[in-house]
Design an enzyme around this catalytic site. Structure first.
Site, PDB file in Angstrom:
ATOM      1  N   LYS A 181      89.029   8.771  84.299  1.00 12.28           N
ATOM      2  CA  LYS A 181      89.158   7.604  83.427  1.00 12.28           C
ATOM      3  C   LYS A 181      87.960   6.702  83.661  1.00 12.28           C
ATOM      4  O   LYS A 181      87.782   6.153  84.743  1.00 12.28           O
ATOM      5  CB  LYS A 181      90.450   6.881  83.753  1.00 12.28           C
ATOM      6  CG  LYS A 181      90.656   5.639  82.945  1.00 12.28           C
ATOM      7  CD  LYS A 181      92.025   5.086  83.225  1.00 12.28           C
ATOM      8  CE  LYS A 181      92.251   3.844  82.397  1.00 12.28           C
ATOM      9  NZ  LYS A 181      93.536   3.226  82.762  1.00 12.28           N
ATOM     10  N   LYS A 234      89.183  10.577  79.686  1.00 13.35           N
ATOM     11  CA  LYS A 234      89.367   9.417  78.826  1.00 13.35           C
ATOM     12  C   LYS A 234      88.199   8.472  78.947  1.00 13.35           C
ATOM     13  O   LYS A 234      87.845   8.155  80.078  1.00 13.35           O
ATOM     14  CB  LYS A 234      90.654   8.725  79.285  1.00 13.35           C
ATOM     15  CG  LYS A 234      90.921   7.420  78.652  1.00 13.35           C
ATOM     16  CD  LYS A 234      92.179   6.862  79.230  1.00 13.35           C
ATOM     17  CE  LYS A 234      92.321   5.442  78.732  1.00 13.35           C
ATOM     18  NZ  LYS A 234      93.379   4.766  79.405  1.00 13.35           N
TER      19      LYS A 234
HETATM   20  C1  PBG Z   1      95.105   1.175  81.671  1.00 17.63           C
HETATM   21  C2  PBG Z   1      94.971   1.875  80.384  1.00 17.63           C
HETATM   22  C3  PBG Z   1      93.907   1.707  79.486  1.00 17.63           C
HETATM   23  C4  PBG Z   1      94.175   2.503  78.379  1.00 17.63           C
HETATM   24  C5  PBG Z   1      95.371   3.170  78.622  1.00 17.63           C
HETATM   25  N1  PBG Z   1      95.855   2.781  79.885  1.00 17.63           N
HETATM   26  C6  PBG Z   1      92.645   1.001  79.505  1.00 17.63           C
HETATM   27  C7  PBG Z   1      92.280  -0.046  80.414  1.00 17.63           C
HETATM   28  O1  PBG Z   1      92.579  -1.221  80.115  1.00 17.63           O
HETATM   29  O2  PBG Z   1      91.620   0.229  81.416  1.00 17.63           O
HETATM   30  C8  PBG Z   1      93.287   2.551  77.172  1.00 17.63           C
HETATM   31  C9  PBG Z   1      93.704   3.363  76.036  1.00 17.63           C
HETATM   32  C10 PBG Z   1      93.038   3.044  74.763  1.00 17.63           C
HETATM   33  O3  PBG Z   1      92.030   2.319  74.687  1.00 17.63           O
HETATM   34  O4  PBG Z   1      93.532   3.570  73.752  1.00 17.63           O
HETATM   35  N2  PBG Z   1      96.220   1.376  82.356  1.00 17.63           N
END
Ligand code: PBG
Length: 315
Positions: A181, A234
């Site tokens: 991520k 991601k």
């Molecule tokens: C954090 C989380 C994020 C997303 C899903 N879970 C991003 C973040 O704020 O770091 C992003 C998903 C998206 O942008 O569609 N727990």
């Protein structure tokens, strides 16, 4: 002899649709910079899922927004948390739907970071964060979630959750690790949806540097070792090389998250209601993007366009 086709098709079974759930009744609230996506109360969520099942979609990912936040994010692990309550209702009404839940603290903490903080700074206390994540996962599993998806990027989160689930009789609950991520600039609309922007600082302390491909592959290897049933990369679009390398290197079930900013970018490009390029063009663009992500090696794609795609594929 007939040559087997090597063409890639997107199938509704490849897609996972995210939902943002809030308390209350008859709530269907628009979200800034996030056209077509709503915060739903549980009654509205159930209505929406009925239409989603009719379209042939089989998987959802649930995010919750609590009424109250606190320093420790306790709203995330109570038995009647918004996510646990939603999952219970979903499973009552749609027993065959595959329900995945996001396991993180950022929407539940006053500071908006993904874990429990060490002190007044923004450094995460890894041990305390692991304990909190494990209780969140346990509460979701107890409510009937098929998959839990830890997204906090805390070290050892997959094995901490696996241990807790096993100890409590949830051996069958599977884990989708948000393994790679990145600290991305594409999460804006999501943070509006979940109310989860960090109040101070950013997430570069625990999310990955997009300039570092090796770190991403190492995180994926670590999550597989920790027994993640599936790993995730991601965002997706600027990371197709990582998806491809991960698929080759590990041949482990792999998901890619086509995130909110990537979705909003398409929406901005095609415009809405006959202005701009229009719906036919949106279909072509989205199918091209999702095919690219699948071609790179993703087995499953989390997409805010999933319902549109399922509809287009029926046309
Ligand atoms: C954090 C989380 C994020 C997303 C899903 N879970 C991003 C973040 O704020 O770091 C992003 C998903 C998206 O942008 O569609 N727990």
């Amino acid at each position: 002899m007939a040559r087997r086709s090597t063409l890639i098709n997107i199938d509704p079974d490849d897609l996972i649709y995210p939902y943002f759930v809030v308390s209350g009744n008859k709530v269907r609230a628009r979200i800034n910079n996030f056209p077509g996506i709503y915060r739903l109360s549980i009654d509205e969520l159930l209505k929406d899922i009925r239409s989603l099942e009719l379209l042939g979609l089989t998987k959802v990912l649930i995010f919750g927004m609590p009424d109250k936040k606190d320093l420790l994010g306790t709203g995330a692990y109570s038995e009647d948390s918004i996510v646990a309550s939603a999952v219970r209702k979903i499973k009552e009404n749609f027993p065959r739907l595959i329900v995945m839940t996001d396991v993180c603290l950022c929407a539940y903490t006053t500071h908006g970071h993904c874990g429990i903080l060490k002190g007044p700074g923004i450094e995460l206390d890894n041990q305390k964060t692991l304990k909190a994540l494990a209780s969140i996962a346990l509460s979701h599993a107890g409510a009937g979630a098929d998959w839990v998806a830890p997204s906090a990027m805390a070290k050892g989160q997959v094995s901490a959750i696996r241990k807790t689930l096993d100890k409590n009789g949830f051996r069958k609950t599977r884990i989708l690790g948000y393994s790679a991520k990145f600290a991305s600039n594409f999460y804006g609309p999501f943070r509006n949806a979940a109310g989860s922007s960090p109040k101070v600082g950013d997430r570069t302390g625990y999310q990955l540097n997009y300039r570092d491909a090796n770190a991403a592959l190492n995180e994926i290897a670590a999550d597989i070792k920790e027994e993640a049933d599936m790993v995730m990369i991601k965002p997706a679009l600027a990371y197709l090389d990582i998806i491809k390398q991960a698929k080759h290197k590990f041949s482990h079930p792999l998901a890619a998250y086509n995130v909110s900013g990537e979705y909003a970018m398409v929406k901005a490009y095609v415009g809405s209601r006959g202005q701009g390029l229009g719906a036919g063009e949106e279909k072509n663009i989205v199918l091209e993007i999702l095919t690219g992500i699948k071609r790179a090696g993703a087995d499953y794609i989390i997409s805010y366009h999933a319902k549109d795609v399922a509809r287009w594929l029926k046309e």
